[in-house]
Design an enzyme around this catalytic site. Structure first.
Site, short mmCIF file in Angstrom:
data_model
loop_
_atom_site.label_atom_id
_atom_site.label_comp_id
_atom_site.label_asym_id
_atom_site.label_seq_id
_atom_site.Cartn_x
_atom_site.Cartn_y
_atom_site.Cartn_z
N TYR A 1 37.55 44.06 30.34
CA TYR A 1 37.66 42.63 30.68
C TYR A 1 37.71 42.45 32.20
O TYR A 1 36.95 41.67 32.77
CB TYR A 1 38.92 42.03 30.02
CG TYR A 1 39.29 40.70 30.61
CD1 TYR A 1 38.46 39.60 30.44
CD2 TYR A 1 40.46 40.55 31.38
CE1 TYR A 1 38.78 38.37 31.01
CE2 TYR A 1 40.78 39.34 31.95
CZ TYR A 1 39.94 38.25 31.77
OH TYR A 1 40.24 37.06 32.34
N LYS B 1 34.98 40.71 35.05
CA LYS B 1 35.33 39.70 36.08
C LYS B 1 34.93 40.22 37.46
O LYS B 1 34.44 39.45 38.30
CB LYS B 1 36.82 39.37 36.01
CG LYS B 1 37.21 38.59 34.77
CD LYS B 1 36.74 37.14 34.86
CE LYS B 1 36.94 36.37 33.57
NZ LYS B 1 36.70 34.95 33.67
N SER C 1 40.19 36.93 37.76
CA SER C 1 41.45 37.36 37.14
C SER C 1 42.12 38.44 37.97
O SER C 1 41.45 39.26 38.62
CB SER C 1 41.12 37.92 35.76
OG SER C 1 42.21 38.65 35.26
#
Ligand code: UDP
Length: 322
Positions: free
Chosen positions: A139, A143, A115
């Protein structure tokens, strides 16, 4: 190729599944349906409802696969801030299991969904793959941790890999689009507002951008799917590492709202709200590396086209034909 798709019942995974079937691949999907929908899977797919950590069910799929495309992950920034431990446990934890079982059963090709959240806030210019990696939310942290784990583990596993850093996935293909519950993304929310189902809050108009609203690089989900197919081919040419997937162009929140009015012909209730925590002002991809390494380019270059495809999907989801 026989491809094992983790998270194939989700939004981006589901579009990849369709594109891969159309390209003649055989598809197996493992998905725990925590955010996906079984009824979104085409009938040709071999589906196993399981969590990746249910290795008894995962192992036989890996043993038969020529490649794994790993979409399965939790992806709501706000939830990751509320429950960072849970996010690392789910995203990194299941990825470790996946790598460990690949070590035992193969295959030797892996495409990983990363991402743009790995970059953090930046300075406003397009991010390229060599930029510092400073995620501003858990988040993005998960990643990045997964990318780094992969880079360290792959040589020992004899694994050929690509990590694809998605910018803002958007749009839909016939019969499949975004269906998050709750929905947090701008375009589907703006379309729900156009359908009169909600009001849209603009999260901040005081950013250092021309119209004061945040700028994002919206890439059509079918362009993402095509990039994954190109990535599978590229692996066998020895291409490896991380690639941005975007269009190289940015659009502000206000431009998205204007596009939604143009496409739907409807005025929505739109209110101004405070900034959302962790939102960088501007996220745009430098796309040269992906274009060169994959021989791929985004085909949807127009925001209205992306919004129009999402509008078709939103109307079918909410059965609005008016
Ligand atoms: N946004 C907004 N209102 C909403 C949802 C999103 O103003 O209800 C803004 C958000 O602040 C960001 C942009 O729209 O600047 C894209 O947000 P989204 O959640 O779609 O994707 P993100 O860039 O966070 O991955």
């Amino acid at each position: 190729m026989r491809i094992l798709v983790t998270g194939g019942a989700g939004y981006i995974g589901g579009v990849f599944v369709r594109a891969a079937l159309a390209a003649g691949h055989e598809i197996m999907v493992i998905d725990n349906l925590c955010t996906g929908f079984e009824d979104s899977l085409p009938p040709e797919v071999e589906f196993v409802r399981a969590d990746i950590r249910e290795t008894r069910l995962l192992d036989p799929l890996l043993a038969r696969a020529d490649a794994v495309v790993h979409f399965a992950a939790l992806s709501i920034v706000g939830d990751s801030v509320a429950d960072p431990v849970g996010y690392y446990r789910e995203n990194l934890g299941s990825f470790l299991t996946l790598l460990d079982r690949i070590r035992l059963h193969g295959p030797h090709r892996l495409i990983f969904s990363s991402s743009a959240a790995v970059y953090g806030s930046g300075e406003g210019r397009p991010f390229d793959e060599g930029d510092p990696l400073l995620p501003v939310n858990p988040y993005g942290g998960t990643k990045l941790a997964m990318e780094q784990t992969l880079a360290h583990v792959a040589p020992a596993l004899g694994l050929n890999w690509l990590a694809l850093r998605y910018f803002n996935a958007a749009g839909a293909v016939p019969g499949h689009g975004e269906r998050h519950d709750p929905e947090t993304h701008l375009i589907p929310l703006a379309l729900e507002a156009a359908l009169g189902r909600r009001e849209l809050i603009v999260f901040g108009r005081d950013y250092d951008t021309p119209d004061g609203t945040c700028i994002r690089d919206y890439i059509h989900v079918n362009d993402l799917a095509r990039a994954h197919l190109a990535a599978l081919t590229a692996l066998d040419r020895g291409v490896e590492g991380v690639l941005n997937l975007g269009t190289g162009r940015g659009h502000s929140v206000q431009e998205v709202i204007d596009s939604v009015v143009r496409i739907t012909g409807r005025e929505s209730v739109i209110k101004d709200g405070a900034r959302r925590t962790g939102d960088p002002a501007k996220l745009i991809a430098a796309v040269k590396k992906a274009e060169e390494c994959l021989g791929w380019q985004a085909q949807y270059s127009d925001l209205d086209e992306i919004v129009a495809s999402a509008w078709e999907w939103s109307r079918s989801l909410y059965k609005d034909r008016g």
